[in-house]
Design an enzyme around this catalytic site. Structure first.
Site, mmCIF file in Angstrom:
data_model
loop_
_atom_site.group_PDB
_atom_site.id
_atom_site.type_symbol
_atom_site.label_atom_id
_atom_site.label_comp_id
_atom_site.label_asym_id
_atom_site.label_seq_id
_atom_site.Cartn_x
_atom_site.Cartn_y
_atom_site.Cartn_z
ATOM 1 N N SER A 1 5.705 4.488 -9.108
ATOM 2 C CA SER A 1 6.545 3.282 -9.183
ATOM 3 C C SER A 1 6.386 2.684 -10.574
ATOM 4 C CB SER A 1 6.055 2.261 -8.147
ATOM 5 O OG SER A 1 6.697 1.015 -8.333
ATOM 6 N N TYR B 1 -0.600 -2.418 -3.123
ATOM 7 C CA TYR B 1 0.466 -1.505 -3.565
ATOM 8 C C TYR B 1 0.380 -1.257 -5.065
ATOM 9 C CZ TYR B 1 5.168 0.447 -4.189
ATOM 10 O OH TYR B 1 6.231 1.261 -4.500
ATOM 11 N N LYS C 1 -0.388 2.323 -6.923
ATOM 12 C CA LYS C 1 0.590 3.060 -7.733
ATOM 13 C C LYS C 1 0.040 3.377 -9.122
ATOM 14 C CE LYS C 1 3.815 3.770 -4.700
ATOM 15 N NZ LYS C 1 4.209 5.147 -4.301
HETATM 16 N N1 LIG Z 1 12.188 1.078 -2.798
HETATM 17 C C1 LIG Z 1 11.629 0.691 -3.937
HETATM 18 O O1 LIG Z 1 11.963 -0.383 -4.490
HETATM 19 C C2 LIG Z 1 10.615 1.592 -4.609
HETATM 20 C C3 LIG Z 1 10.335 1.386 -5.976
HETATM 21 C C4 LIG Z 1 9.397 2.197 -6.596
HETATM 22 C C5 LIG Z 1 8.765 3.198 -5.887
HETATM 23 N N2 LIG Z 1 9.050 3.383 -4.559
HETATM 24 C C6 LIG Z 1 8.340 4.446 -3.849
HETATM 25 O O2 LIG Z 1 9.289 5.364 -3.327
HETATM 26 C C7 LIG Z 1 8.685 6.077 -2.248
HETATM 27 C C8 LIG Z 1 9.669 6.142 -1.104
HETATM 28 O O3 LIG Z 1 9.880 4.835 -0.594
HETATM 29 P P1 LIG Z 1 11.314 4.279 -0.212
HETATM 30 O O4 LIG Z 1 11.634 3.180 -1.142
HETATM 31 O O5 LIG Z 1 12.273 5.388 -0.061
HETATM 32 O O6 LIG Z 1 10.960 3.577 1.184
HETATM 33 P P2 LIG Z 1 11.398 3.884 2.673
HETATM 34 O O7 LIG Z 1 10.581 2.958 3.489
HETATM 35 O O8 LIG Z 1 12.883 3.841 2.788
HETATM 36 O O9 LIG Z 1 10.921 5.399 2.924
HETATM 37 C C9 LIG Z 1 9.566 5.748 3.023
HETATM 38 C C10 LIG Z 1 9.439 6.841 4.072
HETATM 39 O O10 LIG Z 1 8.046 7.238 4.108
HETATM 40 C C11 LIG Z 1 7.676 7.389 5.460
HETATM 41 N N3 LIG Z 1 6.229 7.217 5.606
HETATM 42 C C12 LIG Z 1 5.510 6.072 5.601
HETATM 43 N N4 LIG Z 1 4.223 6.323 5.823
HETATM 44 C C13 LIG Z 1 4.111 7.665 5.985
HETATM 45 C C14 LIG Z 1 3.032 8.531 6.253
HETATM 46 N N5 LIG Z 1 1.788 8.072 6.427
HETATM 47 N N6 LIG Z 1 3.276 9.855 6.324
HETATM 48 C C15 LIG Z 1 4.536 10.333 6.184
HETATM 49 N N7 LIG Z 1 5.600 9.563 5.946
HETATM 50 C C16 LIG Z 1 5.394 8.242 5.842
HETATM 51 C C17 LIG Z 1 8.462 6.318 6.206
HETATM 52 O O11 LIG Z 1 8.543 6.609 7.607
HETATM 53 C C18 LIG Z 1 9.798 6.364 5.495
HETATM 54 O O12 LIG Z 1 10.683 7.278 6.108
HETATM 55 C C19 LIG Z 1 7.385 5.340 -1.917
HETATM 56 O O13 LIG Z 1 6.294 6.057 -2.454
HETATM 57 C C20 LIG Z 1 7.573 4.007 -2.635
HETATM 58 O O14 LIG Z 1 6.338 3.417 -2.958
HETATM 59 C C21 LIG Z 1 9.960 2.600 -3.912
#
Ligand SMILES: NC(=O)c1ccc[n+]([C@@H]2O[C@H](COP(=O)([O-])OP(=O)(O)OC[C@H]3O[C@@H](n4cnc5c(N)ncnc54)[C@H](O)[C@@H]3O)[C@@H](O)[C@H]2O)c1
Length: 236
Positions: free
Chosen positions: A133, A146, A150
């Site tokens: 992130s 968090y 990260k």
């Molecule tokens: N959305 C944002 O603003 C953002 C920004 C930067 C980074 N990220 C990162 O992107 C990645 C994906 O997140 P997203 O934004 O798509 O969120 P999201 O919540 O839409 O998707 C995350 C998915 O991970 C699954 N998950 C959670 N815990 C789990 C586990 N223990 N084992 C297997 N699966 C698991 C959830 O069920 C979900 O389907 C994450 O690592 C998040 O930190 C997100």
């Protein structure tokens, strides 16, 4: 790199789902992994992909996932959680510290342990795409466990890239700002983020991050070197 097979964790929603969708639309065989069995089954049916319910914080489950995808070429270690407590470090409960680190950092470490040795053993080109992130490249005063998790994920990705430098396995770390997913109601379209990530994988680029944050990242490094106290980061 022509990507013929891939595994994506956190594939039932958001960025993982978008990466899997893009890969499937270019004909890649994909194994989807997620802890949410119902959502995973829905996405697998929609994309015509295999699915393995997996908790990435469970090393045994990640080993089983790797066994279900022999010879895989691209591994996307993307699953992550934001946690409940998003305040200053001392405002975060012990359970949240442990839970967020188990999924965000443990999930990536378990993925590297499960997938890298068999990928190296094939001697063929491969790639690991790790979702960190922007929160792992700059530091805000809040952000709870968090934010620290990260930073650890970025470090893990750098460690892996350095250790794999003389091998056919590449590493890319994806560092988006807000993305519109289950985690955030606002931000970038996940399909655009997925396209940028896969373009970086194909080009062998290490880090993918929003241009408007590059100056803040450089300023942070400058302040660390000079000994100045940290300042809250801001986009250009
Ligand atoms: N959305 C944002 O603003 C953002 C920004 C930067 C980074 N990220 C990162 O992107 C990645 C994906 O997140 P997203 O934004 O798509 O969120 P999201 O919540 O839409 O998707 C995350 C998915 O991970 C699954 N998950 C959670 N815990 C789990 C586990 N223990 N084992 C297997 N699966 C698991 C959830 O069920 C979900 O389907 C994450 O690592 C998040 O930190 C997100």
């Amino acid at each position: 790199m022509d990507i013929t097979s891939a595994v994506v964790t956190g594939a039932a929603s958001g960025i993982g789902r978008a990466i899997a969708t893009r890969l499937r639309s270019s004909g890649t065989r994909v194994v989807l992994a997620d802890i949410d069995a119902a959502a995973l089954a829905g996405v697998a049916a929609e994309l015509g992909a295999d699915a393995v319910q997996t908790d990435v914080s469970d090393a045994g489950a990640m080993a089983a996932l790797a066994a279900a995808a022999p010879g895989v070429q691209l591994v996307c270690l993307n699953a992550g959680i934001v946690g409940r407590d998003l305040g200053a470090p001392w405002e975060v409960g012990a359970e949240d510290w442990a839970g967020v680190f188990a999924v965000n950092v443990g999930g990536v470490a378990n993925g590297l342990r499960a997938f890298v040795p068999p990928m190296l053993a094939t001697g063929r080109p491969g790639h690991i795409l790790i979702t960190a992130s922007l929160a792992g490249l700059v530091t805000f005063p809040t952000g709870g466990a968090y934010a620290a998790s990260k930073h650890a994920v970025v470090a893990l990705a750098e460690q892996a890239a350095l250790a794999l430098a003389d091998t056919p396995i590449g590493v890319t770390v994806l560092c988006p700002a807000l993305v519109r997913t289950g985690m955030s109601a606002e931000g970038e379209d996940p399909e655009i983020v997925a396209d940028e990530a896969l373009a970086a994988v194909r080009a062998g680029t290490f880090a993918v991050l929003p241009d408007i944050w590059s100056d803040a990242i450089t300023r942070r490094a400058g302040r660390l070197v000079s000994g100045a106290q940290p300042e809250p980061p801001a986009p250009a």
